[in-house]
Every structure is written in C-alpha cells, then in structure tokens.
Design a protein around this motif. Structure first.
Motif, PDB file in Angstrom:
ATOM      1  N   UNK A  90       0.831  -1.205   0.000  1.00  0.00           N
ATOM      2  CA  UNK A  90       0.000   0.000   0.000  1.00  0.00           C
ATOM      3  C   UNK A  90       0.863   1.251   0.000  1.00  0.00           C
ATOM      4  N   UNK A  91       0.550   2.225  -0.866  1.00  0.00           N
ATOM      5  CA  UNK A  91       1.304   3.486  -0.884  1.00  0.00           C
ATOM      6  C   UNK A  91       0.997   4.367   0.323  1.00  0.00           C
ATOM      7  N   UNK A  92       0.058   3.967   1.165  1.00  0.00           N
ATOM      8  CA  UNK A  92      -0.322   4.776   2.322  1.00  0.00           C
ATOM      9  C   UNK A  92       0.823   4.957   3.307  1.00  0.00           C
ATOM     10  N   UNK A  93       1.815   4.089   3.244  1.00  0.00           N
ATOM     11  CA  UNK A  93       2.920   4.164   4.203  1.00  0.00           C
ATOM     12  C   UNK A  93       4.058   5.058   3.724  1.00  0.00           C
ATOM     13  N   UNK A  94       3.913   5.627   2.540  1.00  0.00           N
ATOM     14  CA  UNK A  94       4.988   6.458   1.994  1.00  0.00           C
ATOM     15  C   UNK A  94       5.324   7.621   2.924  1.00  0.00           C
ATOM     16  N   UNK A  95       4.305   8.288   3.448  1.00  0.00           N
ATOM     17  CA  UNK A  95       4.550   9.434   4.327  1.00  0.00           C
ATOM     18  C   UNK A  95       5.271   8.997   5.592  1.00  0.00           C
ATOM     19  N   UNK A  96       4.797   7.895   6.194  1.00  0.00           N
ATOM     20  CA  UNK A  96       5.450   7.402   7.406  1.00  0.00           C
ATOM     21  C   UNK A  96       6.906   7.019   7.150  1.00  0.00           C
ATOM     22  N   UNK A  97       7.185   6.491   5.949  1.00  0.00           N
ATOM     23  CA  UNK A  97       8.544   6.037   5.652  1.00  0.00           C
ATOM     24  C   UNK A  97       9.542   7.190   5.671  1.00  0.00           C
ATOM     25  N   UNK A  98       9.091   8.372   5.366  1.00  0.00           N
ATOM     26  CA  UNK A  98      10.011   9.508   5.334  1.00  0.00           C
ATOM     27  C   UNK A  98      10.391   9.989   6.730  1.00  0.00           C
ATOM     28  N   UNK A  99       9.688   9.503   7.742  1.00  0.00           N
ATOM     29  CA  UNK A  99      10.050   9.864   9.108  1.00  0.00           C
ATOM     30  C   UNK A  99      11.406   9.288   9.492  1.00  0.00           C
ATOM     31  N   UNK A 100      11.792   8.215   8.832  1.00  0.00           N
ATOM     32  CA  UNK A 100      13.105   7.626   9.100  1.00  0.00           C
ATOM     33  C   UNK A 100      14.054   7.910   7.929  1.00  0.00           C
ATOM     34  N   UNK A 101      13.729   8.963   7.176  1.00  0.00           N
ATOM     35  CA  UNK A 101      14.550   9.393   6.045  1.00  0.00           C
ATOM     36  C   UNK A 101      14.743   8.239   5.054  1.00  0.00           C
TER      37      UNK A 101
END
Length: 251
Positions: A90-101
């Motif tokens: 799911x692409x929904x996690x893209x935003x969360x993934x950027x929290x860990x750069x």
C-alpha cells in the motif's frame, strides 16, 4: 563491497525478492555485493549489534511485533545512516517512511525491472560516495581508474595496463618501481590478488577457477603461477564464501 540486508516476515516474499536481488548482484560483479535475508526484525537488529550495519536495507512494512517503520527507527537510533527502501502493498505508508529518512519505497508485488532500476540508482550513489579512484599517470595526463570497474592489471615492458570492464585499457607511463609497490593500493583492497609476476586480478570479475587459471567474465584466461597457486586458491575461496556464494572451481 555493497552489503544489502533484506527483511520480510513472509517467506515467499523473502525468497522471491531475495532471488531478484541475488540475480541483480550476479550481473553486477563490479559492485562486489552480498545479500543477507532476515525473516524477523529482531534478527536483523541482533545482527546489526553483533557485526555492524549494512550499506542498504530493503524492509517490509507490515511485519508482526516490530513493523518496518519501527525497524527503520531502531536502525536510525542505533546510528545507521544507510539508505532504507520500504517494500509495501500500500502506498499509504509512503509518508510514514520519510520519518526515518527512507530512500524510497516499492509496491508489492515487487517487479524485477522496478527493483533493478532502483538498485541501479542506489548502487551508483553508494559507489560514488565510497570509492576513491586510482590516479594513473599516463604519458600525457592523469586518468582516474575506479577499482570497481577494473578487471585486472598487467605489467608489460615497464608499463602498467589497466584492463577495464567496458573493454578499454588505460596504460601508465614507464613504471620505475616494482609492481607490488606501484599497485599497493589495489593489493590492500580485499577484491584484488596477485596471481603471478605480471598480473593482479579483481576477484569479483572471476567467473571460474579452473586448474591453474582464472576464467574472467570477459572470457580472458589468466594463468596463476605455481608458486602462488595454493595461496591464490585459498584467497579466492575465502573471498567468495565471505559473500555467501559458492566458488566456481573446475579441473
């Protein structure tokens, strides 16, 4: 050497993506790459604590107990700065993934061409960041030679020939020092081994050790001297096994 860690709790996904990455690395010997697979985030973190981090991480997002985002945070908190690529349905996690750069993310099911394109980009950046070129003084200029693209070095008539993976040859000016002294930076690099008085070989481009010769990936056959045969064989086998591969040895 590029060391990649792959973590996915789904064994089918782990095997599929692992095969894709292994196939990619096999086709890019200049990367001197290796892959380690983990079915648990905890196993990966234990490995990092015991042996240190990896050059890149491919992490599933949806995993039990510790999901991929939490694993990424744990890697960062442990001091890891290497690129993290997330694998998700799911692409929904893209935003969360950027929290860990995060470096990027790939949607499952992972396609071979999409993964190869991402690894090409990632490998180019890692190589540029890590590898210092040799500065070879030719007859009329100084030419940078990247060790990762070098098949072997040959000395002939007091000239060093740097045979490159793309088929080109860079020739030095007249060499006044012994080969071991001139090529000391290569001999200090774990990828290279001296096989006789005239040749130093990049083992990441060796296709097969057959009898007393190396068969290179470009088809060149390079003979190993009898005096060095035992030590070269041992060095080559250790080099391959350290990278989780089986050495190709013939008779």
């Amino acid at each position: 050497m590029v060391q990649i860690a792959l973590c996915d709790d789904n064994i089918q996904e782990l095997e599929w993506i692992g095969r894709l990455v292994s196939g990619y690395l096999a086709g890019r010997p200049e990367l001197d790459g290796s892959l380690r697979r983990f079915q648990s985030a905890y196993d990966l973190m234990d490995c990092i604590r015991e042996r240190g981090g990896f050059d890149a991480y491919l992490l599933d997002v949806m995993m039990p107990h510790m999901n991929g985002i939490e694993l990424g945070q744990a890697i960062r908190e442990a001091g890891g700065k290497s690129p993290i690529v997330y694998l998700t349905s799911s692409p929904d996690y893209a935003v969360q993934s950027y929290r860990v750069r995060a470096y990027d993310y790939l949607l499952k099911p992972v396609a071979a061409d999409a993964l190869a394109a991402l690894l090409d980009k990632l490998a180019a950046e890692l190589q540029e960041r890590r590898e210092t070129p040799l500065l070879v003084r030719t007859r009329d200029q100084v030419t940078p030679v990247h060790p990762g693209e070098l098949l072997y070095v040959r000395v002939r008539d007091h000239v060093l020939e740097y045979h490159m993976a793309d088929g080109s040859v860079v020739e030095s000016g007249t060499m006044r020092e012994p080969l071991d002294q001139t090529a000391a930076p290569l001999l200090g690099d774990g990828r290279f081994v001296k096989i006789n008085v005239s040749y130093i070989v990049n083992m990441s481009f060796v296709q097969k050790l057959a009898g007393g010769s190396f068969l290179m990936r470009d088809g060149t056959v390079l003979n190993i001297s009898r005096a060095l045969a035992a030590s070269v064989r041992e060095t080559y086998i250790e080099y391959i096994l350290e990278r989780g591969k089986l050495p190709q040895i013939g008779v």
